[in-house]
Design a protein around this motif. Structure first.
Motif, short mmCIF file in Angstrom:
data_model
loop_
_atom_site.label_atom_id
_atom_site.label_comp_id
_atom_site.label_asym_id
_atom_site.label_seq_id
_atom_site.Cartn_x
_atom_site.Cartn_y
_atom_site.Cartn_z
N ARG A 1 23.65 7.77 0.74
CA ARG A 1 22.91 8.60 1.63
C ARG A 1 21.63 8.87 0.83
O ARG A 1 20.50 8.71 1.23
N ASP A 2 21.58 9.08 -0.43
CA ASP A 2 20.57 9.41 -1.28
C ASP A 2 19.39 8.11 -1.24
O ASP A 2 18.33 8.00 -0.94
N ARG A 3 20.25 6.95 -1.14
CA ARG A 3 19.35 5.60 -1.24
C ARG A 3 18.99 5.61 0.52
O ARG A 3 17.56 5.12 0.50
N LEU A 4 19.54 5.88 1.26
CA LEU A 4 19.13 5.74 2.62
C LEU A 4 18.12 6.91 3.11
O LEU A 4 17.26 6.41 3.72
N LYS A 5 18.16 8.00 2.42
CA LYS A 5 17.35 9.01 2.66
C LYS A 5 15.55 8.44 2.39
O LYS A 5 14.49 8.62 3.07
N LYS A 6 15.69 7.81 1.14
CA LYS A 6 14.37 7.15 0.71
C LYS A 6 13.84 6.36 1.76
O LYS A 6 12.67 6.08 2.00
N ILE A 7 14.95 5.38 2.21
CA ILE A 7 14.43 4.30 3.18
C ILE A 7 13.66 5.18 4.48
O ILE A 7 12.84 4.73 5.06
N ASN A 8 14.54 5.97 4.95
CA ASN A 8 14.16 6.95 6.00
C ASN A 8 12.74 7.47 5.77
O ASN A 8 11.86 7.69 6.92
N GLU A 9 12.63 8.27 4.65
CA GLU A 9 11.49 8.83 4.62
C GLU A 9 10.33 8.14 4.43
O GLU A 9 8.98 8.47 4.85
N ASP A 10 10.38 6.91 4.04
CA ASP A 10 9.23 5.93 3.88
C ASP A 10 9.11 5.25 5.30
O ASP A 10 7.90 5.27 5.70
N ALA A 11 9.86 5.29 6.08
CA ALA A 11 9.86 4.70 7.41
C ALA A 11 9.01 5.68 8.18
O ALA A 11 8.10 5.63 9.05
N LEU A 12 9.33 7.02 7.83
CA LEU A 12 8.74 8.12 8.69
C LEU A 12 7.18 8.12 8.32
O LEU A 12 6.23 8.52 9.40
N LYS A 13 6.89 7.85 7.05
CA LYS A 13 5.38 7.92 6.88
C LYS A 13 4.61 6.60 7.46
O LYS A 13 3.53 6.59 6.98
N ALA A 14 5.45 5.56 7.45
CA ALA A 14 4.67 4.29 7.70
C ALA A 14 3.89 4.00 8.95
O ALA A 14 3.17 3.19 9.01
N ASN A 15 4.31 4.84 9.93
CA ASN A 15 3.50 4.87 11.14
C ASN A 15 3.55 3.20 11.82
O ASN A 15 2.42 2.60 12.26
N ALA A 16 4.66 2.84 11.79
CA ALA A 16 4.98 1.38 12.28
C ALA A 16 4.65 1.20 13.45
O ALA A 16 4.79 2.09 14.40
N ALA A 17 4.36 -0.10 13.91
CA ALA A 17 4.23 -0.59 15.28
C ALA A 17 5.42 -0.52 16.27
O ALA A 17 6.61 -0.37 15.66
N LYS A 18 5.13 0.17 17.42
CA LYS A 18 6.31 0.41 18.22
C LYS A 18 7.23 -0.84 18.52
O LYS A 18 6.80 -1.93 18.59
#
Ligand SMILES: [Zn+2]
Length: 670
Positions: free
Chosen positions: A69-86
């Motif tokens: 979960r700690d590892r996945l949390k980082k992946i999620n927080e990065d995705a949250l900030k990424a403003n990625a294309a829909k």
């Protein structure tokens, strides 16, 4: 095989250093191994690590999960900030995480988030409309009395066929509605007097109406439960296989227009269906005529709200947790929201996260190591079959073929699932869940009539678990299953790896292909007898000894169900003896050198026990005995070990010790 070469390096690295030894530090050496091996092996750790309030069990599986979960949390927080294309995976991860953490919107929406769905149920007036609603709810993943899914035909594993299984109850197992033990009585009392009325009050009913609705729903569920088979009666693959045409199904349950129902469930061009329990569907047909439409509406409202409560506002989520978390499994507190959201996200799009996880955390070296370990276990299994004195040559030949064709899937899938048709937004958490349920429903429905995709995985790589699929004759071993917390894979000695992975996972899963159920499937994955009648009888006699052994175990006054758990117990015992003989071929075993005072064989048994370093709440254990085919963790160590001669030798266990089993009673199957 190259096994000894591959593992030789590790032996050098494992110096005598108890602080970094995963099987030395967890022990409780005040306990005699021959009295309670599980406690001896794991008791030290379990004493120091009580079950946290948010969990129903605590142990190695949870510790691995926490790390993940700690590892996945980082992946999620990065995705949250990424403003990625829909439409990109990054957008889906980030927005899902956002919606789950957005408690302001979740609280503001409350039950309004389900208004459209609830209105549809309110408008039902007739049985045909009710059946249409069953179909609709099926497409968004909500339980109805119709348990439909597309799966491999047990008798023709290359075909995907629509299947009907018993379904529809709210308690975890049909026995809860009838059993006379205190645990079951307490549980169904709470369900009727607290939980269901609370759900209906949250749905807006006054107390009197909530009580009425509860009575109706409970009566309906009791009827469905009474028409359902017990856990042990679901084991015989022949008795739970009834292939029929849709015309025959219409005769079995004539008040349901099956063709129309299937089409509305997205199952197109169905001509044949496999019914697991025909008497159950006869009962559903009867129920449709017996219970008034208003009872059904209450039942569907309850299913919809109850199953989606974890994604609604606190009032709903808290009551759902009180009953399903606390009363049933003994958890005292909920996990922090971010952990809950990550767990849900893992269920929704686990392979998206899994791709990122294995890229960073699972190397090709590790993958090769465990692929080689599978082959070492396979070879040992073959040698075990050769030596069996109860099996005839013709059956042995077939067994060799089946064993040789067991397909191993190790670490992560070669081909990842396509999530492009899954839509995720920041607007509504429960809306994302409904979309995801519909995505998975369509994913499954689309398989009808298509060739079987044998590259597919039913678990994500970040799952601490594994499985055998008899229809594909495959074992699936997710990367997370190889993790021992706090120690690098390359620093774990062979003895521990052979116990921890080769016995408890690889050997266990392969043996499932040869347990009471798996043995009935052939090398091609078809339900087709390949045993001589005499060998079948001999197998069943040995399996019965293991059933009797486990029937003799009890906890909190509840007896283990030896019959329902026999497949798992056969797999545990097989995994241990087969992996142990594979281990005997390694350099470490042959050298016989002790590490931290422990011989290689002792370390093997401790390594196996490490895999079951788990303690459960009383509620969780009681529930497990009634609903789960797996014996409690401590019995998965103490039970099969008493059948293994090397265990007695390794720990000098003598007559008079509590774990001593008379040699005549020791079970040997594989
Ligand atoms: Zn198993």
């Amino acid at each position: 095989m190259g096994m000894s070469l591959l593992y030789a390096c590790k032996n050098k690295q494992t110096a005598d250093n108890p602080a970094n030894d995963p099987v030395s530090t967890d022990r409780d050496t005040t306990v005699k191994p021959g009295d309670d091996f599980f406690k001896y092996a794991n008791g030290g750790w379990l004493k120091k690590n009580p079950i946290p309030a948010a969990y129903s069990s605590w142990g190695i599986n949870r510790v691995v999960q926490e790390e993940l979960r700690d590892r996945l949390k980082k992946i999620n927080e990065d995705a949250l900030k990424a403003n990625a294309a829909k439409g990109t995976n990054t957008q889906k991860i980030g927005d899902f995480y956002y919606s789950g953490l957005d408690t302001v919107t979740i609280e503001k929406q409350g039950l309004a988030a389900l208004k459209t769905e609830l209105d549809k149920i309110d408008q039902l007036n007739s049985i045909p409309q009710l059946l249409d609603e069953f179909a609709h709810l099926q497409t968004i993943g909500i339980t109805t009395p119709i348990g439909a899914y597309v799966g491999q035909d047990a008798k023709n594993s290359s075909k995907m066929v629509l299947q009907l299984w018993q379904s529809g109850i709210g308690l975890p197992n049909r026995d809860y509605y009838f059993n006379k033990d205190q645990h079951s009585i307490d549980l169904r009392t709470d369900y009727q007097q607290k939980h269901l009325p609370a759900v209906f009050k949250l749905a807006g009913l006054n107390p009197g109406a909530a009580t009425q609705a509860t009575k109706k729903v409970y009566a309906l569920e009791t009827f469905l439960a009474d028409s359902s088979r017990k856990l042990q009666d679901l084991r015989d693959p022949y008795k739970n296989y009834h292939k029929m045409t849709v015309a025959a199904l219409n005769k079995l349950a004539p008040d349901i227009n099956w063709k129309s129902l299937f089409e509305k469930m997205d199952y197109n061009n169905v001509d044949t269906v496999i019914v697991g329990q025909p008497e159950y569907y006869r009962a559903v047909n009867k129920a449709l005529k017996t219970y008034p439409i208003n009872d059904w509406k209450a039942y569907l409202r309850k299913n919809l709200i109850s199953e989606l409560s974890p994604y609604l506002s606190d009032a709903f989520n808290d009551e759902n947790f009180r009953f399903y978390g606390t009363v049933i499994t003994g958890r005292k507190a909920q996990l922090p929201r971010w952990k809950r959201v990550l767990d849900v996200e893992n269920g929704v799009m686990g392979e998206v996260l899994g791709q990122l996880f294995v890229k960073e955390y699972f190397s090709e070296t590790e993958k090769k190591r465990y692929k080689d370990l599978v082959e070492a276990v396979r070879t040992s299994f073959k040698e075990h079959i050769e030596k069996l004195d109860w099996m005839s040559q013709p059956t042995k030949q077939k067994a060799y073929d089946k064993l040789a064709r067991v397909m191993p899937k190790v670490g992560y899938p070669d081909k990842w699932k396509d999530f492009s048709s899954l839509t995720v937004s920041r607007d509504s958490y429960v809306g994302n869940i409904i979309n995801a349920n519909n995505f998975w429903h369509r994913f499954n429905a689309k398989k009808l009539g298509k060739p079987v995709d044998r590259t597919e995985w039913d678990m994500t790589p970040q799952t601490y678990n594994a499985y055998y699929n008899p229809s594909n004759n495959e074992i699936v071993l997710p990367a997370a299953m190889f993790i021992i917390p706090g120690i690098k894979d390359e620093n774990v000695d062979d003895a521990v790896v052979y116990g921890y992975v080769a016995a408890s996972t690889i050997g266990h899963e392969i043996t499932h292909g040869f347990d009471d159920q798996g043995r009935q499937f052939d090398a091609d994955g078809n339900l087709k007898s390949w045993w001589t009648a005499e060998d079948s009888v001999k197998f069943t006699r040995r399996a019965q000894m293991l059933i009797d052994q486990f029937n003799g175990y009890s906890i909190y006054g509840l007896h283990v169900n030896g019959k329902a758990s026999q497949g798992e117990n056969i797999a545990d015992l097989g995994g241990i003896v087969i992996a142990l003989d594979a281990f005997k071929k390694t350099d470490q075993y042959k050298a016989g050198k002790t590490i931290n005072g422990l011989t290689p064989t002792q370390r093997f048994f401790l390594g196996y026990s490490l895999g079951w370093l788990i303690q459960d709440t009383k509620e969780s254990l009681s529930s497990q005995i009634l609903t789960n085919e797996h014996s409690p963790a401590f019995m998965r160590v103490n039970g099969p070990f008493t059948d293994v001669p090397e265990f007695y030798e390794a720990f000098k266990i003598k007559k008079g010790d509590k774990m001593w089993l008379d040699p005549a009673k020791r079970v040997k199957i594989w």
